[in-house]
Design an enzyme around this catalytic site. Structure first.
Site, mmCIF file in Angstrom:
data_model
loop_
_atom_site.group_PDB
_atom_site.id
_atom_site.type_symbol
_atom_site.label_atom_id
_atom_site.label_comp_id
_atom_site.label_asym_id
_atom_site.label_seq_id
_atom_site.Cartn_x
_atom_site.Cartn_y
_atom_site.Cartn_z
ATOM 1 N N LEU A 9 0.848 -1.194 0.000
ATOM 2 C CA LEU A 9 0.000 0.000 0.000
ATOM 3 C C LEU A 9 0.886 1.246 0.000
ATOM 4 O O LEU A 9 1.625 1.492 0.950
ATOM 5 C CB LEU A 9 -0.907 0.003 1.230
ATOM 6 N N ARG A 16 2.514 15.190 5.791
ATOM 7 C CA ARG A 16 3.388 15.705 6.846
ATOM 8 C C ARG A 16 4.874 15.687 6.462
ATOM 9 O O ARG A 16 5.698 16.255 7.173
ATOM 10 C CB ARG A 16 3.164 14.908 8.144
ATOM 11 N N LYS A 23 6.027 10.509 -0.518
ATOM 12 C CA LYS A 23 6.565 9.985 0.749
ATOM 13 C C LYS A 23 7.360 8.697 0.558
ATOM 14 O O LYS A 23 8.477 8.573 1.079
ATOM 15 C CB LYS A 23 5.437 9.753 1.761
ATOM 16 N N ASN A 232 5.715 9.102 9.053
ATOM 17 C CA ASN A 232 4.796 10.147 8.607
ATOM 18 C C ASN A 232 5.483 11.481 8.366
ATOM 19 O O ASN A 232 4.995 12.299 7.605
ATOM 20 C CB ASN A 232 3.688 10.345 9.647
ATOM 21 N N ALA A 384 54.197 17.184 -8.238
ATOM 22 C CA ALA A 384 53.228 18.060 -7.582
ATOM 23 C C ALA A 384 52.720 19.128 -8.537
ATOM 24 O O ALA A 384 53.465 19.645 -9.369
ATOM 25 C CB ALA A 384 53.884 18.724 -6.375
ATOM 26 N N TYR A 391 40.407 20.196 -21.361
ATOM 27 C CA TYR A 391 39.237 20.883 -21.931
ATOM 28 C C TYR A 391 39.682 22.152 -22.636
ATOM 29 O O TYR A 391 40.331 23.007 -22.022
ATOM 30 C CB TYR A 391 38.268 21.205 -20.784
ATOM 31 N N ARG A 444 59.657 25.634 -21.364
ATOM 32 C CA ARG A 444 59.465 26.771 -20.466
ATOM 33 C C ARG A 444 60.488 27.820 -20.841
ATOM 34 O O ARG A 444 61.477 27.534 -21.520
ATOM 35 C CB ARG A 444 59.641 26.342 -19.019
HETATM 36 C C1 UD1 Z 1 -3.916 1.913 9.301
HETATM 37 C C2 UD1 Z 1 -4.830 0.900 9.977
HETATM 38 C C3 UD1 Z 1 -4.544 0.909 11.469
HETATM 39 C C4 UD1 Z 1 -3.069 0.600 11.727
HETATM 40 C C5 UD1 Z 1 -2.186 1.556 10.953
HETATM 41 C C6 UD1 Z 1 -0.748 1.117 11.047
HETATM 42 C C7 UD1 Z 1 -6.848 0.915 8.631
HETATM 43 C C8 UD1 Z 1 -8.249 1.346 8.534
HETATM 44 N N1 UD1 Z 1 -6.192 1.272 9.721
HETATM 45 O O1 UD1 Z 1 -4.246 3.182 9.840
HETATM 46 O O2 UD1 Z 1 -5.379 -0.044 12.136
HETATM 47 O O3 UD1 Z 1 -2.801 0.674 13.112
HETATM 48 O O4 UD1 Z 1 -2.550 1.569 9.554
HETATM 49 O O5 UD1 Z 1 0.082 2.084 10.475
HETATM 50 O O6 UD1 Z 1 -6.363 0.235 7.760
HETATM 51 N N2 UD1 Z 1 -3.264 3.745 1.868
HETATM 52 C C9 UD1 Z 1 -3.593 3.600 0.551
HETATM 53 N N3 UD1 Z 1 -4.814 4.009 0.133
HETATM 54 C C10 UD1 Z 1 -5.731 4.560 0.972
HETATM 55 C C11 UD1 Z 1 -5.374 4.703 2.332
HETATM 56 C C12 UD1 Z 1 -4.140 4.291 2.758
HETATM 57 O O7 UD1 Z 1 -2.810 3.100 -0.249
HETATM 58 O O8 UD1 Z 1 -6.826 4.910 0.505
HETATM 59 C C13 UD1 Z 1 -1.943 3.289 2.300
HETATM 60 C C14 UD1 Z 1 -1.077 4.387 2.859
HETATM 61 O O9 UD1 Z 1 -0.260 4.938 1.848
HETATM 62 C C15 UD1 Z 1 -0.240 3.641 3.887
HETATM 63 C C16 UD1 Z 1 -1.164 2.525 4.355
HETATM 64 O O10 UD1 Z 1 -2.151 2.380 3.353
HETATM 65 O O11 UD1 Z 1 0.908 3.039 3.330
HETATM 66 C C17 UD1 Z 1 -1.817 2.848 5.678
HETATM 67 O O12 UD1 Z 1 -2.564 4.037 5.531
HETATM 68 P P1 UD1 Z 1 -2.663 5.095 6.669
HETATM 69 O O13 UD1 Z 1 -3.565 6.194 6.257
HETATM 70 O O14 UD1 Z 1 -1.330 5.433 7.184
HETATM 71 O O15 UD1 Z 1 -3.417 4.200 7.740
HETATM 72 P P2 UD1 Z 1 -3.896 4.613 9.148
HETATM 73 O O16 UD1 Z 1 -5.164 5.373 9.020
HETATM 74 O O17 UD1 Z 1 -2.798 5.224 9.886
#
Ligand code: UD1
Ligand code: CA
Length: 479
Positions: A9, A16, A23, A232, A384, A391, A444
């Site tokens: 994911l 942030r 990121k 983050n 030295a 160039y 020289r």
């Molecule tokens: C999520 C979990 C939470 C866990 C935490 C750990 C859910 C609902 N919650 O929370 O239980 O403790 O991760 O870090 O899953 N991402 C996508 N598409 C989206 C949303 C997120 O690709 O639509 C990816 C983000 O880039 C990231 C990962 O999913 O790599 C987690 O997303 P993030 O928003 O950080 O999750 P949290 O809400 O913090």
């Protein structure tokens, strides 16, 4: 057990980070965040790898092409939660998958293959439909909490924002890393609702759905909380970079490398070091740098994609894309640029810059020189302050200096030009045409002494008095 698919994911915005770079492309240990996730996942030998991209997807997709061309990017637009992301990944890139699906986050760089493998093995051994990698943490704020029943069985994951006070007191958190039965996951994802505080499809809700359907769900707490730590902002990035570096330094010290000061020694994850290498303080080793046994590197040295041979001494040197042979000595204050090869036992000393050049066996550029686009043979000494004038304002040309040649100090070798084997060049020469083997080139102005000039032009000066005294002394000695 091997997973049928890994889904990474990586669609999140990373607001942030306050960065124009997505990121997951920020780096630590010489690898991007998503690169770390892919490396850990690849270690489990999955049949396919899918990366969900969204924010900055053009850049992320191009980056994936460079680091892992077999990974399949799937675009999530709009981003409607982790459940939505996994649903899209399965639909678009693995509609037929039935085996185990591993889900990892793209921003958890300390995660190791061993931990993913332990999750997969636990998942298989327990016959689970879903297994969550969890951790017990001192401050669970912000994370999803693992809810268990009286028997200790996992019943649900509740997001921090959706949790009751009692649930917020739970210290076991969801890492966001899971193993699923692929077919059951697909079915559960189709039934996700969005009646939560963020109005998103939560991947975590699949646990309750699967359990309600009568399937087993489980959790495996990770041994080390840091391993599942996400990033983050740049403060967390720096913190995890330090932890990763500690891990890498510890690995090499246990493998026989002396690291005098691990706190100021930075080693990228793809660097390789032989036993009995010594790294002095403030040394940075980047890219695919390789260092052979007995070499001493540092202090104050930065090497990127450099090969260092056995017993070489590389002191206060900044080098990129260079081969440093066995027994070579470089530095201090030496700049070695791409395309440079230093053969065995050669030397490049203080305040020298060498670019795209080859230095032969035992040859020396000891002091204050610039060697650009040069080919220097074996056993040759470059005096030295010699400059390879490569160039002319329009084109770069090469200079050749043969074996056992001797170039005097403060010489300009104006390329293209050749100083042949065994030739000498007088100090202070500007060499514009080839020097035959064994010849001695002088190019020289001839020296002329203007007698009595100081006493005529600088009468009564200290110099004039010193000169007069010296002349008198000579006259008295009769010389
Ligand atoms: C999520 C979990 C939470 C866990 C935490 C750990 C859910 C609902 N919650 O929370 O239980 O403790 O991760 O870090 O899953 N991402 C996508 N598409 C989206 C949303 C997120 O690709 O639509 C990816 C983000 O880039 C990231 C990962 O999913 O790599 C987690 O997303 P993030 O928003 O950080 O999750 P949290 O809400 O913090
Ligand atoms: Ca979120």
């Amino acid at each position: 057990m091997k997973p049928a698919a890994v889904i990474v994911l990586a669609a999140g915005e990373g607001t942030r980070m306050k960065s124009s770079t997505p990121k997951v492309m920020h780096t630590l240990g010489g690898r991007s965040l998503v690169g770390h996730a892919l490396a850990a996942a690849r270690g489990t030998d999955p049949e396919r790898v899918i990366v969900v991209v969204g924010s900055g997807r053009e850049l992320v997709t191009a980056h994936l092409g460079e680091i892992d061309a077999a990974a399949v990017p799937v675009v999530q637009e709009p981003r409607n939660g982790t459940g939505h992301a996994v649903r899209i990944a399965l639909t678009e890139a693995a509609p037929d998958v039935t085996g185990t699906v591993l889900v990892v986050c793209g921003d958890v760089p300390l995660l190791r293959t061993e931990t993913l493998q332990a999750l997969l093995d636990h998942h298989a051994a327990e016959g689970n439909a879903a297994t969550v990698l969890t951790a017990i943490v001192p401050d669970p704020t912000g994370y999803g909490r693992m809810v268990r029943d009286d028997s200790g069985a996992v019943t649900a994951i509740v997001e921090h924002r959706d949790a009751t006070d009692a649930q917020r007191a739970i210290a076991e958190i969801n890492s966001g890393i899971y193993a699923f039965d692929g077919a059951l996951l697909r079915d559960a994802l189709g039934r996700l609702r969005t009646d939560n505080s963020q109005g998103e499809e939560y991947l975590t809700d699949t646990l309750e759905i699967l359990r309600t359907d009568g399937h087993r769900v489980g959790a495996l707490p990770a041994e080390d909380f840091n391993e599942i730590h996400g990033i983050n902002d740049r403060v967390q990035l720096a913190h995890l970079r330090r932890l990763l570096n500690d891990r890498v330094c510890e690995h090499w010290m246990r493998a026989g490398v002396t690291i005098v000061d691990p706190a100021t020694t930075w080693i990228d994850v793809e660097v390789t070091l032989a036993p009995d290498v010594t790294l002095a303080p403030n040394t940075q080793l980047h890219g695919r740098t390789r260092i052979a046994a007995g070499a001493v590197v540092g202090p104050n040295t930065t090497l990127t994609d450099v090969e260092v041979g056995e017993d070489a001494k590389v002191l206060a040197t900044h080098a990129t894309d260079v081969e440093i042979g066995p027994g070579v000595s470089t530095g201090p204050f030496t700049f070695l640029r791409p395309g440079t090869t230093l053969a065995a036992r050669s030397k490049v000393g203080a305040f020298c810059e060498v670019k795209n050049s080859n230095l032969g066996i035992g040859s020396k550029i000891p002091h204050l020189s610039y060697v650009g686009d040069g080919d220097i043979g074996d056993g040759t000494n470059i005096g030295a302050a010699t400059i390879f004038v490569n160039y002319d304002g329009q084109t770069k040309s090469r200079t050749k200096v043969g074996d056992h040649a001797f170039v005097g100090c403060d010489t300009m070798l104006v390329a293209p030009v050749t100083v042949n084997d065994g030739a000498y060049v007088a100090a202070g020469s500007v060499i514009t045409s080839d020097v035959p083997p064994g010849a001695m080139a002088v190019a020289r102005g001839k020296q002329r002494n203007v007698e009595g000039w100081v006493e005529r032009k600088r009468p009564d000066s200290k110099s004039a008095k010193a000169a007069a005294a010296a002349r008198e002394a000579r006259e008295q000695n009769g010389s």
